[in-house]
Design an enzyme around this catalytic site. Structure first.
Site, PDB file in Angstrom:
ATOM      1  N   CYS A  96     -12.047 -30.324  42.840  1.00  0.00           N
ATOM      2  CA  CYS A  96     -11.609 -29.047  41.803  1.00  0.00           C
ATOM      3  C   CYS A  96     -10.657 -29.941  40.978  1.00  0.00           C
ATOM      4  O   CYS A  96     -10.824 -30.520  40.110  1.00  0.00           O
ATOM      5  CB  CYS A  96     -11.499 -28.011  42.736  1.00  0.00           C
ATOM      6  SG  CYS A  96     -11.336 -26.586  41.439  1.00  0.00           S
ATOM      7  N   HIS A 117     -15.170 -27.133  46.691  1.00  0.00           N
ATOM      8  CA  HIS A 117     -13.995 -27.583  47.792  1.00  0.00           C
ATOM      9  C   HIS A 117     -14.707 -27.910  48.895  1.00  0.00           C
ATOM     10  O   HIS A 117     -14.782 -26.982  49.707  1.00  0.00           O
ATOM     11  CB  HIS A 117     -13.338 -26.377  47.768  1.00  0.00           C
ATOM     12  CG  HIS A 117     -12.404 -26.091  46.787  1.00  0.00           C
ATOM     13  ND1 HIS A 117     -11.061 -26.722  46.532  1.00  0.00           N
ATOM     14  CD2 HIS A 117     -12.422 -25.226  45.550  1.00  0.00           C
ATOM     15  CE1 HIS A 117     -10.642 -26.403  45.344  1.00  0.00           C
ATOM     16  NE2 HIS A 117     -11.213 -25.652  44.861  1.00  0.00           N
ATOM     17  N   GLU A 177     -13.634 -29.209  51.350  1.00  0.00           N
ATOM     18  CA  GLU A 177     -12.654 -29.089  52.548  1.00  0.00           C
ATOM     19  C   GLU A 177     -12.330 -27.586  52.973  1.00  0.00           C
ATOM     20  O   GLU A 177     -11.675 -27.678  53.927  1.00  0.00           O
ATOM     21  CB  GLU A 177     -11.164 -29.666  52.010  1.00  0.00           C
ATOM     22  CG  GLU A 177     -10.498 -28.851  50.839  1.00  0.00           C
ATOM     23  CD  GLU A 177     -11.056 -28.873  49.507  1.00  0.00           C
ATOM     24  OE1 GLU A 177     -12.180 -29.452  49.092  1.00  0.00           O
ATOM     25  OE2 GLU A 177     -10.231 -28.705  48.452  1.00  0.00           O
TER      26      GLU A 177
HETATM   27  N1  GLN Z   1      -7.920 -24.123  37.970  1.00  0.00           N
HETATM   28  C1  GLN Z   1      -7.137 -25.324  38.632  1.00  0.00           C
HETATM   29  C2  GLN Z   1      -6.735 -26.240  37.638  1.00  0.00           C
HETATM   30  O1  GLN Z   1      -7.092 -26.111  36.486  1.00  0.00           O
HETATM   31  C3  GLN Z   1      -8.223 -25.866  39.922  1.00  0.00           C
HETATM   32  C4  GLN Z   1      -8.394 -24.693  40.832  1.00  0.00           C
HETATM   33  C5  GLN Z   1      -8.613 -25.572  41.998  1.00  0.00           C
HETATM   34  O2  GLN Z   1      -8.198 -26.580  42.312  1.00  0.00           O
HETATM   35  N2  GLN Z   1      -9.112 -24.788  42.903  1.00  0.00           N
HETATM   36  O3  GLN Z   1      -6.327 -27.116  38.016  1.00  0.00           O
END
Ligand code: GLN
Length: 206
Positions: A79, A179, A181
């Protein structure tokens, strides 16, 4: 002993560490350049990419991390971690590590669907679908020719047009927009540890 670093500046590094321990790998928390010594692999967790990129500069980690990636040490971003590894990012005031030839757009799935879940087909993990959790995920807008797409959003997904890449790999660099994790399925962590093992074998380590 395999040494997997987890960037521990911010975000859900503890969740990654818990999965690694379940797989009998003792994680190394990375907060300063000396923590990068002798790592066999590195995970950049979910969190907030603007904060990661700012703190990487403040903690003088930006250049050492780029060096690690240039040396081919397997690295996986989840992410926000995917954003941190991307070569091009819209709307980010700090430099990324530019290790993965993709363009991402932050928070581009739209407000109403900040979070969603999807069952993905991931041939690299076997036949069983992979249940993925997306939280304010980046959208992968462009993928360079050297990048392998491991999974896309299924067609008919209400969020955006199906077919959008959500898991990609370029050599030893892996990135997922979701994710692993945060769920019980450890297949993505095991897949990453497989990349790490192969890299170790190639470099002649035991
Ligand atoms: N929206 C976050 C970003 O731009 C990422 C969100 C996440 O890691 N769950 O960094």
């Amino acid at each position: 002993m395999t040494r997997i670093g987890v960037l521990a500046l911010q975000g859900d590094f503890l969740e990654h560490e818990a999965v690694l321990r379940r797989l009998n790998v003792e994680p190394v928390e990375v907060r300063q350049p000396s923590d990068l010594a002798d790592l066999d692999g590195l995970i950049v967790p979910g969190g907030e990419s603007t904060t990661f990129c700012r703190l990487m500069q403040e903690y003088s980690l930006h250049e050492p991390l780029r060096g690690l990636l240039k040396a081919g040490v397997p690295t996986w971003g989840t992410c926000a971690g995917m954003i941190v590894l991307a070569r091009r990012v819209s709307d980010l005031p700090f430099p990324t590590l530019e290790a993965l030839d993709i363009e991402v757009k932050r928070n581009a799935y739209g407000r109403q669907v900040d979070s969603f879940e999807a069952d993905l087909e991931v041939p690299a993990l076997g036949e069983l679908p992979y249940h993925a959790v997306f939280i304010r995920a980046p959208v992968v807008a462009e993928v360079g020719s050297g990048v392998e797409v491991l999974a896309v959003l299924p067609e008919g997904d209400p969020v955006i047009a199906g077919g959008s890449p959500v898991a990609v790999r370029q050599g030893n660099v892996l990135a997922t927009a979701f994710h692993p994790e945060l769920t019980e399925d450890t297949r993505f962590h095991r897949y990453f540890l497989g990349i790490v093992d192969a890299a170790r074998r190639r470099s002649g380590a035991k």
